[in-house]
Write a protein that holds these residues in place. Structure first.
Motif, PDB file in Angstrom:
ATOM      1  N   VAL A  97       0.854  -1.187   0.000  1.00 59.59           N
ATOM      2  CA  VAL A  97       0.000   0.000   0.000  1.00 59.59           C
ATOM      3  C   VAL A  97       0.890   1.237   0.000  1.00 59.59           C
ATOM      4  O   VAL A  97       1.720   1.422   0.888  1.00 59.59           O
ATOM      5  CB  VAL A  97      -0.932   0.019   1.226  1.00 59.59           C
ATOM      6  CG1 VAL A  97      -1.848   1.228   1.189  1.00 59.59           C
ATOM      7  CG2 VAL A  97      -1.739  -1.276   1.308  1.00 59.59           C
ATOM      8  N   PHE A  98       0.696   2.087  -1.015  1.00 62.64           N
ATOM      9  CA  PHE A  98       1.497   3.289  -1.214  1.00 62.64           C
ATOM     10  C   PHE A  98       0.616   4.517  -1.047  1.00 62.64           C
ATOM     11  O   PHE A  98      -0.504   4.549  -1.556  1.00 62.64           O
ATOM     12  CB  PHE A  98       2.095   3.301  -2.627  1.00 62.64           C
ATOM     13  CG  PHE A  98       2.913   2.084  -2.941  1.00 62.64           C
ATOM     14  CD1 PHE A  98       4.276   2.080  -2.718  1.00 62.64           C
ATOM     15  CD2 PHE A  98       2.310   0.939  -3.436  1.00 62.64           C
ATOM     16  CE1 PHE A  98       5.032   0.942  -3.004  1.00 62.64           C
ATOM     17  CE2 PHE A  98       3.059  -0.189  -3.729  1.00 62.64           C
ATOM     18  CZ  PHE A  98       4.423  -0.191  -3.505  1.00 62.64           C
ATOM     19  N   THR A  99       1.126   5.538  -0.385  1.00 62.71           N
ATOM     20  CA  THR A  99       0.375   6.776  -0.193  1.00 62.71           C
ATOM     21  C   THR A  99       0.735   7.770  -1.280  1.00 62.71           C
ATOM     22  O   THR A  99       1.901   7.933  -1.631  1.00 62.71           O
ATOM     23  CB  THR A  99       0.676   7.380   1.191  1.00 62.71           C
ATOM     24  OG1 THR A  99       0.311   6.429   2.185  1.00 62.71           O
ATOM     25  CG2 THR A  99      -0.101   8.662   1.412  1.00 62.71           C
ATOM     26  N   SER A 100      -0.291   8.429  -1.794  1.00 63.33           N
ATOM     27  CA  SER A 100      -0.129   9.509  -2.758  1.00 63.33           C
ATOM     28  C   SER A 100      -0.575  10.800  -2.088  1.00 63.33           C
ATOM     29  O   SER A 100      -1.623  10.822  -1.441  1.00 63.33           O
ATOM     30  CB  SER A 100      -1.005   9.235  -3.995  1.00 63.33           C
ATOM     31  OG  SER A 100      -1.053  10.365  -4.832  1.00 63.33           O
ATOM     32  N   VAL A 101       0.223  11.862  -2.221  1.00 68.14           N
ATOM     33  CA  VAL A 101      -0.130  13.161  -1.649  1.00 68.14           C
ATOM     34  C   VAL A 101      -0.044  14.203  -2.748  1.00 68.14           C
ATOM     35  O   VAL A 101       0.992  14.333  -3.413  1.00 68.14           O
ATOM     36  CB  VAL A 101       0.811  13.553  -0.489  1.00 68.14           C
ATOM     37  CG1 VAL A 101       0.422  14.910   0.079  1.00 68.14           C
ATOM     38  CG2 VAL A 101       0.823  12.494   0.596  1.00 68.14           C
ATOM     39  N   GLY A 102      -1.149  14.919  -2.954  1.00 69.31           N
ATOM     40  CA  GLY A 102      -1.173  15.977  -3.947  1.00 69.31           C
ATOM     41  C   GLY A 102      -2.426  15.914  -4.791  1.00 69.31           C
ATOM     42  O   GLY A 102      -3.258  15.018  -4.642  1.00 69.31           O
ATOM     43  N   PRO A 103      -2.573  16.880  -5.696  1.00 67.69           N
ATOM     44  CA  PRO A 103      -3.787  16.944  -6.510  1.00 67.69           C
ATOM     45  C   PRO A 103      -3.851  15.807  -7.537  1.00 67.69           C
ATOM     46  O   PRO A 103      -2.834  15.372  -8.064  1.00 67.69           O
ATOM     47  CB  PRO A 103      -3.687  18.307  -7.195  1.00 67.69           C
ATOM     48  CG  PRO A 103      -2.268  18.720  -7.096  1.00 67.69           C
ATOM     49  CD  PRO A 103      -1.668  18.001  -5.928  1.00 67.69           C
ATOM     50  N   MET A 104      -5.079  15.371  -7.776  1.00 68.20           N
ATOM     51  CA  MET A 104      -5.323  14.317  -8.760  1.00 68.20           C
ATOM     52  C   MET A 104      -5.468  14.944 -10.147  1.00 68.20           C
ATOM     53  O   MET A 104      -5.915  16.068 -10.259  1.00 68.20           O
ATOM     54  CB  MET A 104      -6.615  13.558  -8.428  1.00 68.20           C
ATOM     55  CG  MET A 104      -6.565  12.792  -7.114  1.00 68.20           C
ATOM     56  SD  MET A 104      -5.294  11.532  -7.081  1.00 68.20           S
ATOM     57  CE  MET A 104      -4.147  12.227  -5.924  1.00 68.20           C
ATOM     58  N   PRO A 105      -5.144  14.243 -11.201  1.00 64.63           N
ATOM     59  CA  PRO A 105      -4.629  12.881 -11.223  1.00 64.63           C
ATOM     60  C   PRO A 105      -3.102  12.812 -11.200  1.00 64.63           C
ATOM     61  O   PRO A 105      -2.540  11.731 -11.097  1.00 64.63           O
ATOM     62  CB  PRO A 105      -5.160  12.347 -12.554  1.00 64.63           C
ATOM     63  CG  PRO A 105      -5.127  13.531 -13.469  1.00 64.63           C
ATOM     64  CD  PRO A 105      -5.478  14.706 -12.565  1.00 64.63           C
ATOM     65  N   HIS A 106      -2.433  13.949 -11.287  1.00 61.14           N
ATOM     66  CA  HIS A 106      -0.975  13.960 -11.432  1.00 61.14           C
ATOM     67  C   HIS A 106      -0.265  13.216 -10.300  1.00 61.14           C
ATOM     68  O   HIS A 106       0.638  12.404 -10.541  1.00 61.14           O
ATOM     69  CB  HIS A 106      -0.465  15.396 -11.547  1.00 61.14           C
ATOM     70  CG  HIS A 106       1.004  15.492 -11.793  1.00 61.14           C
ATOM     71  ND1 HIS A 106       1.579  15.121 -12.983  1.00 61.14           N
ATOM     72  CD2 HIS A 106       2.018  15.876 -10.985  1.00 61.14           C
ATOM     73  CE1 HIS A 106       2.884  15.295 -12.912  1.00 61.14           C
ATOM     74  NE2 HIS A 106       3.181  15.752 -11.710  1.00 61.14           N
ATOM     75  N   ALA A 107      -0.666  13.466  -9.043  1.00 65.78           N
ATOM     76  CA  ALA A 107       0.041  12.872  -7.911  1.00 65.78           C
ATOM     77  C   ALA A 107      -0.028  11.347  -7.943  1.00 65.78           C
ATOM     78  O   ALA A 107       0.986  10.672  -7.756  1.00 65.78           O
ATOM     79  CB  ALA A 107      -0.523  13.398  -6.593  1.00 65.78           C
ATOM     80  N   ILE A 108      -1.192  10.798  -8.211  1.00 63.18           N
ATOM     81  CA  ILE A 108      -1.313   9.339  -8.203  1.00 63.18           C
ATOM     82  C   ILE A 108      -0.644   8.719  -9.421  1.00 63.18           C
ATOM     83  O   ILE A 108      -0.092   7.622  -9.347  1.00 63.18           O
ATOM     84  CB  ILE A 108      -2.781   8.882  -8.041  1.00 63.18           C
ATOM     85  CG1 ILE A 108      -2.798   7.476  -7.427  1.00 63.18           C
ATOM     86  CG2 ILE A 108      -3.550   8.952  -9.349  1.00 63.18           C
ATOM     87  CD1 ILE A 108      -4.110   7.093  -6.794  1.00 63.18           C
ATOM     88  N   GLN A 109      -0.639   9.425 -10.538  1.00 59.91           N
ATOM     89  CA  GLN A 109       0.057   8.914 -11.728  1.00 59.91           C
ATOM     90  C   GLN A 109       1.550   8.784 -11.456  1.00 59.91           C
ATOM     91  O   GLN A 109       2.193   7.830 -11.909  1.00 59.91           O
ATOM     92  CB  GLN A 109      -0.217   9.807 -12.940  1.00 59.91           C
ATOM     93  CG  GLN A 109      -1.642   9.695 -13.439  1.00 59.91           C
ATOM     94  CD  GLN A 109      -1.981  10.701 -14.523  1.00 59.91           C
ATOM     95  OE1 GLN A 109      -1.219  11.627 -14.825  1.00 59.91           O
ATOM     96  NE2 GLN A 109      -3.150  10.529 -15.129  1.00 59.91           N
ATOM     97  N   GLN A 110       2.117   9.716 -10.695  1.00 59.86           N
ATOM     98  CA  GLN A 110       3.532   9.631 -10.322  1.00 59.86           C
ATOM     99  C   GLN A 110       3.803   8.426  -9.429  1.00 59.86           C
ATOM    100  O   GLN A 110       4.827   7.753  -9.584  1.00 59.86           O
ATOM    101  CB  GLN A 110       3.978  10.912  -9.609  1.00 59.86           C
ATOM    102  CG  GLN A 110       4.139  12.091 -10.527  1.00 59.86           C
ATOM    103  CD  GLN A 110       4.659  13.291  -9.767  1.00 59.86           C
ATOM    104  OE1 GLN A 110       4.288  13.532  -8.622  1.00 59.86           O
ATOM    105  NE2 GLN A 110       5.523  14.058 -10.412  1.00 59.86           N
ATOM    106  N   VAL A 111       2.885   8.150  -8.496  1.00 57.41           N
ATOM    107  CA  VAL A 111       3.052   6.998  -7.611  1.00 57.41           C
ATOM    108  C   VAL A 111       3.047   5.701  -8.427  1.00 57.41           C
ATOM    109  O   VAL A 111       3.910   4.846  -8.249  1.00 57.41           O
ATOM    110  CB  VAL A 111       1.968   6.973  -6.510  1.00 57.41           C
ATOM    111  CG1 VAL A 111       1.993   5.654  -5.738  1.00 57.41           C
ATOM    112  CG2 VAL A 111       2.154   8.148  -5.561  1.00 57.41           C
ATOM    113  N   TRP A 112       2.077   5.565  -9.349  1.00 57.74           N
ATOM    114  CA  TRP A 112       2.026   4.369 -10.198  1.00 57.74           C
ATOM    115  C   TRP A 112       3.345   4.191 -10.960  1.00 57.74           C
ATOM    116  O   TRP A 112       3.885   3.085 -11.028  1.00 57.74           O
ATOM    117  CB  TRP A 112       0.883   4.456 -11.204  1.00 57.74           C
ATOM    118  CG  TRP A 112      -0.457   4.087 -10.659  1.00 57.74           C
ATOM    119  CD1 TRP A 112      -1.528   4.916 -10.484  1.00 57.74           C
ATOM    120  CD2 TRP A 112      -0.903   2.793 -10.238  1.00 57.74           C
ATOM    121  NE1 TRP A 112      -2.592   4.214  -9.977  1.00 57.74           N
ATOM    122  CE2 TRP A 112      -2.226   2.904  -9.823  1.00 57.74           C
ATOM    123  CE3 TRP A 112      -0.272   1.550 -10.169  1.00 57.74           C
ATOM    124  CZ2 TRP A 112      -2.966   1.827  -9.347  1.00 57.74           C
ATOM    125  CZ3 TRP A 112      -1.006   0.464  -9.700  1.00 57.74           C
ATOM    126  CH2 TRP A 112      -2.335   0.611  -9.301  1.00 57.74           C
TER     127      TRP A 112
END
Length: 157
Positions: A97-112
């Motif tokens: 499980v990884f946490t994403s912090v920041g505005p969507m969708p950019h922040a979660i795309q970086q985590v992926w």
């Protein structure tokens, strides 16, 4: 990368899915468009009413590497039934499980991107072949401090 390992039993999700293309980064455009469509139609609010914990989910499943597509499913965890929405079962698994912090969708795309380019190559884990999902708690997804999670099923190499 900051992560935690979680064991979880199977659970049901109801919602709506669509086929997404992965070639040429199309998934990074098509998924936000699908979220916008579901939100604008009011279906996002309807799905959210089923959420036992208030969280919405984006589930990635049914990967077809030959056609470079997968199904993306916007849903909510629930034990209820729905005549309007489809249901899927997420199997029991061990999850990173990884946490994403920041505005969507950019922040979660970086985590992926980091999960597959940095985390998997540097650990003793491989993908477990189960659906992956994003967990979106209530809140303003455009805020710099918005927190959500990416759950990836894993197994030891």
């Amino acid at each position: 990368m900051d992560y935690r390992i979680v064991e979880r039993e199977s659970f049901k999700v109801i919602g709506k899915g669509t086929e997404i293309k992965t070639s040429n980064g199309e998934n990074n455009k098509e998924i936000p468009t699908f979220w916008s469509e579901v939100t604008a139609s009011g279906e996002g609010d309807e799905i959210c009413r089923y959420a036992e914990n208030g969280d919405l989910m984006g589930v990635c499943m049914e990967f077809n590497h030959a056609s470079e597509t997968f199904t993306y499913f916007i849903g909510a965890e629930t034990a209820e039934e729905s005549e309007k929405f489809d249901s899927i079962v997420i199997p029991a698994a061990t999850w990173a499980v990884f946490t994403s912090v920041g505005p969507m969708p950019h922040a979660i795309q970086q985590v992926w991107q980091k999960i597959y380019s940095e985390w998997f190559p540097s650990t003793g884990y491989e993908h477990a072949g189960v659906p992956e999902f994003e967990l979106y708690p209530p809140g303003n997804v455009n805020r710099e401090d918005y927190r959500c999670e990416v759950w990836v099923g894993i197994k030891k190499k």
